[in-house]
Enzyme design. Sequence first.
Site, PDB file in Angstrom:
ATOM      1  N   LYS A  74      55.507  32.188  38.794  1.00  0.00           N
ATOM      2  CA  LYS A  74      54.914  31.475  38.821  1.00  0.00           C
ATOM      3  C   LYS A  74      53.918  31.194  37.188  1.00  0.00           C
ATOM      4  CE  LYS A  74      53.709  31.043  43.736  1.00  0.00           C
ATOM      5  NZ  LYS A  74      52.878  31.791  44.918  1.00  0.00           N
ATOM      6  N   SER A  93      50.280  29.301  49.791  1.00  0.00           N
ATOM      7  CA  SER A  93      49.981  29.840  48.114  1.00  0.00           C
ATOM      8  C   SER A  93      49.051  29.392  47.743  1.00  0.00           C
ATOM      9  CB  SER A  93      51.054  30.798  47.978  1.00  0.00           C
ATOM     10  OG  SER A  93      52.284  29.774  47.373  1.00  0.00           O
TER      11      SER A  93
END
Length: 819
Positions: A719, A676
């Site tokens: 996040k 990611s």
Amino acid sequence: MTSAEKYKVSLDKLKKSCNFDDDFKFCSSPLDEPFLNGVIGQSRAVSSMEFGLSMNATGYNIFVVGSQGTGKNTYTQSAVTQAALKGPKPKDWCYINNFNEWDKPLAVSLPAGHGKIFKSDMENLITYLKTDIPKAFESSDFEMQSDKLAQSVRDKTETMLKEIEKLAHKSKFSIKQTTTKILLVPLLNGKQVTAEEYSELPMDERLKLDEQKLKLGKKIDEILKEAQIFENEVMEQSIELEKNTTYVVAEPHIKKLKKKYKSNKEIVSYLNKVLNDVIENYESFLNTTTILNQPSEEDSQQETQADGELQYETVLTTQDETNPFVKYSVNLFVNNEKSDGAPVVVESNPTYYNVFGKIEYKTHIFNSYTDFTLIKPGSIHKANGGYLVMQAKDILMDPFVWDSLKKALEYGQINIENIGEQYRLVPTASLKPEPIPLNVKIIIIGTPMYLMAFSMDEDFEKLFKVKVNFDIEMNRKNENINQYISYVSNLCKKEKFKEFNKPALAKIIEYGSRLAGDQNKLSTQFNEISDIIYEAASIANNEKSEYIGSEHVQKAINDKKYRLNMYEEKMQEQIIQDKVVINTSGSVVGQLNGLFVLQTVDYTFGLPSRITARTYMGRGGIINIERETRMSGSIHSKGVLTLAGYIGGKLAQEKPLGFTAQVTFEQLYGGVDGDSASSAELYAILSSLSGVPLKQCYAVTGSVDQRGEIQPIGGVNEKIEGFFDICYAKGLTGEQGVIIPTRNVDNLMLKDEVIKAVEENKFHIYAVKTIEEGIEILTGVEAGIMGENGEYPENSVFYFIDKKLKSNNKTLGENSGNK
């Protein structure tokens, strides 16, 4: 409009809110029964379970797989219970004595409830025989026949003695009878010769007397032998009389039982053997007072021999030495008298003995003994003819259970043996009960991790052909929303909670989407939902509120987070204090804030991490420092290698890549995995190559393919919130934000604090599809599109990179020529 503005995610897409009519205060529509059992949104699981329960073929056992809190345990027990009610009652099973091989007890089956009757019948039979046999032996008829036989022995003895006296007298001897033998004494002048007188006789006269005594002794021996033969014959007649008397007493009782159980050949055969044994051992019934005076429970301690660790010598007996009537007992092994349909057994502690039964031992003084009445059933015996439910993790805790379960299912029978019997180097005596035919459906419940563990066994697939998969999410559509509301309603009614008002219900639904990590999904992990319901109800109750409102639900969510996020706060504190360096302002070449997710036992959160890249002249390509130091997982390493494909395809079509790049996560020491952050690593490399600085007010997440397209990632909400919390603590400037993949926009279910900051233009969320879009936001400089002449627009990012690579190749070529 700036270059970044067009990539901003609009406020309405940051969270999918749930709105109800203003007058709607509480949903009280009840759920159907299946939903009450925790199967909302699990149509696939329900269908699979119904199929598995309907299949009676071999191998169609069921493995229920799903994450914690999806309702798989509750639904499984409910579904199995409902199916069992439609099934037939299984038979009772009894263990009885094997009169041919006492160490191999026989298993017999009877209709449900008849095992108890059979056991009682046998107890009554022995009770009758204990009374009736002694009475028969005391009857006048028996005594008359017995006395007649005894009188014949007495008459024969009297005749024998007279004949011996006659022979002795004729030979001038008298007889002297002791308790054990007959003595011959010489006569002189009609008087017995004493020992002194005998010794004074002349030698030739003594020799003559001895010779006569020897001849007479032989004749007497012949008479005694004849008498002994007669006595033995009479004894046999006496025993036969006693056996016949026993038969006359026992046979009608047993004949009655044989008629009662005539449809069961095994029991009829057993009763015939009981009759024969009673006749052969009739003496046991004649002195029951002594027989029944056995050691009490204080003298005889019962204990289970688990694996040969008893400190006593194992002495197996038929129980004749202690209680001869035990062999006529019936061990009611499985009693299905009270079953309503097929049995359902949920084994919460599936150890070997709990599942497969055991042979117990009794200890007395220094010996231990056992018999067929000490054979104890396990849960698989109790579930035979029905369903046995166990947890996968519990099965794997005992090394013997899985292998024994496989054998039972493969061979269709249940053997009972104590652990260790099959592993002994020196065989010892033990019972070997007759195996019982197995007809049971095994249902194992576990998480995907345990399914994977069981699947490693080659026999698993053929024995467990049905997988019931519980999903962790369902579509957020009206039908499922109504089921969610009804779930809340039913739980409130069940627990007598206050009612949820409309904003509270909306908050619960939004929380369900947050757990699912998708605007268009709802979580089916109802343990998480019910926890918030319970906690919100408690908060409302403490505040004496009329309803449970959204503020109570939100406080429950916040309080739960506070209880779990200590580790997150500690790490954030390190960043805020600049112990871990994270810049949220300014611009730096080759440096960018990446985002990653950490997960503790029951909490997941996101944090930023500083990613740096340094490029220099060379041919080394991209060097992943984490990979070189063996701190990189395989997926992360793949993501870094993908970057080389993108750069090569973009910039090295007509020339080699003349650079070496090193990329790393700074101050991250626990290892890295996942791809990611691959887009962030690529941005850092492009910045280092071009010399164009990256804005540190941004954090980036998203993986990238070799064509430069940004791919979706997981944990996008955690996040974003992780970087937001750092920016909020350091001070929001109005420039900070997070760049995410466009394909993750429908995963956004952000907390209210983030949405408020975005609404006030203090924080921003950007969504990009390509690397080129992201680099423009991060640098404020156009990425650049290659023209027909193969060149990039002047002063674009890729123009500077192309210029740098040409310079590197020229220098490398010159240096190579000089060599």
